[in-house]
Motif scaffolding. Structure first.
Motif, PDB file in Angstrom:
ATOM      1  N   MET A   1      -8.443  22.603  -7.151  1.00 32.28           N
ATOM      2  CA  MET A   1      -8.593  21.168  -7.186  1.00 32.28           C
ATOM      3  C   MET A   1      -8.070  20.609  -5.863  1.00 32.28           C
ATOM      4  N   HIS A   2      -8.847  19.752  -5.233  1.00 30.20           N
ATOM      5  CA  HIS A   2      -8.453  19.135  -3.977  1.00 30.20           C
ATOM      6  C   HIS A   2      -8.068  17.685  -4.229  1.00 30.20           C
ATOM      7  N   ASN A   3      -6.892  17.268  -3.783  1.00 33.90           N
ATOM      8  CA  ASN A   3      -6.441  15.897  -3.954  1.00 33.90           C
ATOM      9  C   ASN A   3      -6.562  15.138  -2.649  1.00 33.90           C
ATOM     10  N   HIS A   4      -7.041  13.931  -2.742  1.00 37.67           N
ATOM     11  CA  HIS A   4      -7.179  13.067  -1.581  1.00 37.67           C
ATOM     12  C   HIS A   4      -6.562  11.721  -1.927  1.00 37.67           C
ATOM     13  N   SER A   5      -5.479  11.340  -1.265  1.00 41.20           N
ATOM     14  CA  SER A   5      -4.875  10.035  -1.508  1.00 41.20           C
ATOM     15  C   SER A   5      -5.834   8.964  -1.043  1.00 41.20           C
ATOM     16  N   LEU A   6      -5.853   7.861  -1.757  1.00 41.03           N
ATOM     17  CA  LEU A   6      -6.730   6.763  -1.370  1.00 41.03           C
ATOM     18  C   LEU A   6      -6.183   6.047  -0.150  1.00 41.03           C
ATOM     19  N   LEU A   7      -7.066   5.416   0.592  1.00 38.40           N
ATOM     20  CA  LEU A   7      -6.776   4.738   1.851  1.00 38.40           C
ATOM     21  C   LEU A   7      -5.587   3.788   1.764  1.00 38.40           C
ATOM     22  N   ILE A   8      -5.461   3.046   0.702  1.00 37.86           N
ATOM     23  CA  ILE A   8      -4.438   1.999   0.603  1.00 37.86           C
ATOM     24  C   ILE A   8      -3.033   2.575   0.700  1.00 37.86           C
ATOM     25  N   ASN A   9      -2.818   3.802   0.254  1.00 36.77           N
ATOM     26  CA  ASN A   9      -1.482   4.400   0.313  1.00 36.77           C
ATOM     27  C   ASN A   9      -0.987   4.576   1.740  1.00 36.77           C
ATOM     28  N   ASP A  10      -1.907   4.806   2.671  1.00 32.99           N
ATOM     29  CA  ASP A  10      -1.524   4.975   4.069  1.00 32.99           C
ATOM     30  C   ASP A  10      -1.015   3.684   4.691  1.00 32.99           C
ATOM     31  N   GLU A  11      -1.430   2.561   4.158  1.00 40.59           N
ATOM     32  CA  GLU A  11      -1.045   1.255   4.696  1.00 40.59           C
ATOM     33  C   GLU A  11      -0.248   0.456   3.660  1.00 40.59           C
ATOM     34  N   PHE A  12       0.552   1.143   2.845  1.00 41.19           N
ATOM     35  CA  PHE A  12       1.229   0.506   1.721  1.00 41.19           C
ATOM     36  C   PHE A  12       2.168  -0.617   2.154  1.00 41.19           C
ATOM     37  N   ASN A  13       2.884  -0.464   3.252  1.00 38.04           N
ATOM     38  CA  ASN A  13       3.803  -1.520   3.698  1.00 38.04           C
ATOM     39  C   ASN A  13       3.052  -2.805   3.995  1.00 38.04           C
ATOM     40  N   LEU A  14       1.911  -2.697   4.639  1.00 41.21           N
ATOM     41  CA  LEU A  14       1.083  -3.869   4.918  1.00 41.21           C
ATOM     42  C   LEU A  14       0.583  -4.489   3.617  1.00 41.21           C
ATOM     43  N   TYR A  15       0.122  -3.660   2.691  1.00 42.63           N
ATOM     44  CA  TYR A  15      -0.368  -4.129   1.400  1.00 42.63           C
ATOM     45  C   TYR A  15       0.706  -4.927   0.664  1.00 42.63           C
ATOM     46  N   GLN A  16       1.932  -4.431   0.663  1.00 42.04           N
ATOM     47  CA  GLN A  16       3.035  -5.093  -0.036  1.00 42.04           C
ATOM     48  C   GLN A  16       3.344  -6.476   0.549  1.00 42.04           C
ATOM     49  N   LYS A  17       3.038  -6.701   1.813  1.00 41.19           N
ATOM     50  CA  LYS A  17       3.308  -7.980   2.458  1.00 41.19           C
ATOM     51  C   LYS A  17       2.245  -9.034   2.163  1.00 41.19           C
ATOM     52  N   LEU A  18       1.105  -8.616   1.619  1.00 37.27           N
ATOM     53  CA  LEU A  18       0.035  -9.553   1.290  1.00 37.27           C
ATOM     54  C   LEU A  18       0.395 -10.371   0.058  1.00 37.27           C
ATOM     55  N   THR A  19      -0.159 -11.570  -0.040  1.00 34.43           N
ATOM     56  CA  THR A  19       0.018 -12.362  -1.258  1.00 34.43           C
ATOM     57  C   THR A  19      -0.697 -11.652  -2.400  1.00 34.43           C
ATOM     58  N   HIS A  20      -0.345 -12.003  -3.641  1.00 40.21           N
ATOM     59  CA  HIS A  20      -0.990 -11.395  -4.805  1.00 40.21           C
ATOM     60  C   HIS A  20      -2.500 -11.621  -4.748  1.00 40.21           C
ATOM     61  N   LYS A  21      -2.910 -12.815  -4.375  1.00 33.05           N
ATOM     62  CA  LYS A  21      -4.340 -13.123  -4.296  1.00 33.05           C
ATOM     63  C   LYS A  21      -5.029 -12.237  -3.257  1.00 33.05           C
ATOM     64  N   MET A  22      -4.403 -12.061  -2.106  1.00 30.17           N
ATOM     65  CA  MET A  22      -4.991 -11.222  -1.066  1.00 30.17           C
ATOM     66  C   MET A  22      -5.021  -9.750  -1.491  1.00 30.17           C
ATOM     67  N   GLN A  23      -3.989  -9.300  -2.210  1.00 26.16           N
ATOM     68  CA  GLN A  23      -3.986  -7.928  -2.725  1.00 26.16           C
ATOM     69  C   GLN A  23      -5.175  -7.713  -3.648  1.00 26.16           C
ATOM     70  N   THR A  24      -5.399  -8.676  -4.546  1.00 24.21           N
ATOM     71  CA  THR A  24      -6.506  -8.575  -5.491  1.00 24.21           C
ATOM     72  C   THR A  24      -7.842  -8.583  -4.765  1.00 24.21           C
ATOM     73  N   GLU A  25      -7.982  -9.438  -3.758  1.00 25.97           N
ATOM     74  CA  GLU A  25      -9.225  -9.479  -2.993  1.00 25.97           C
ATOM     75  C   GLU A  25      -9.468  -8.152  -2.271  1.00 25.97           C
ATOM     76  N   LEU A  26      -8.425  -7.570  -1.706  1.00 23.67           N
ATOM     77  CA  LEU A  26      -8.542  -6.284  -1.019  1.00 23.67           C
ATOM     78  C   LEU A  26      -8.948  -5.188  -1.998  1.00 23.67           C
ATOM     79  N   ILE A  27      -8.278  -5.135  -3.137  1.00 21.36           N
ATOM     80  CA  ILE A  27      -8.595  -4.146  -4.169  1.00 21.36           C
ATOM     81  C   ILE A  27     -10.041  -4.304  -4.614  1.00 21.36           C
ATOM     82  N   THR A  28     -10.461  -5.544  -4.825  1.00 17.36           N
ATOM     83  CA  THR A  28     -11.834  -5.802  -5.271  1.00 17.36           C
ATOM     84  C   THR A  28     -12.842  -5.323  -4.238  1.00 17.36           C
ATOM     85  N   GLN A  29     -12.572  -5.602  -2.963  1.00 18.03           N
ATOM     86  CA  GLN A  29     -13.496  -5.173  -1.906  1.00 18.03           C
ATOM     87  C   GLN A  29     -13.555  -3.653  -1.771  1.00 18.03           C
TER      88      GLN A  29
END
Length: 82
Positions: A1-29
């Motif tokens: 089994m090969h595991n591949h972390s999703l892109l967002i984990n690499d930029e987690f610090n940036l993600y955490q700084k986004l507003t909740h609304k922006m996080q949701t928009e990013l996740i949706t996109q």
């Protein structure tokens, strides 16, 4: 089994700084197709909790016939199989 972390984990610090609304928009996109495909699971969740699940997903690619879970055994994961 090969595991591949999703892109967002690499930029987690940036993600955490986004507003909740922006996080949701990013996740949706980025992962809207996953949410749509498994809407029966995600539709009943609070959006912030849903976002946390999605950013922590790990994709696994398995070979046909490879066992990913043995019946009646404890598991530490949830599997979304496509």
């Amino acid at each position: 089994m090969h595991n591949h972390s999703l892109l967002i984990n690499d930029e987690f610090n940036l993600y955490q700084k986004l507003t909740h609304k922006m996080q949701t928009e990013l996740i949706t996109q980025l992962f809207g197709s996953i949410v749509d495909k498994f809407s029966y699971f995600f539709k009943s969740l609070e959006q912030a909790f849903c976002n946390e699940i999605i950013i922590n997903l790990q994709m696994s690619i398995t070979q046909s016939g490879e066992c990913i879970y043995e019946k009646d055994q404890p598991s530490s994961a949830v599997y979304f199989i496509t």
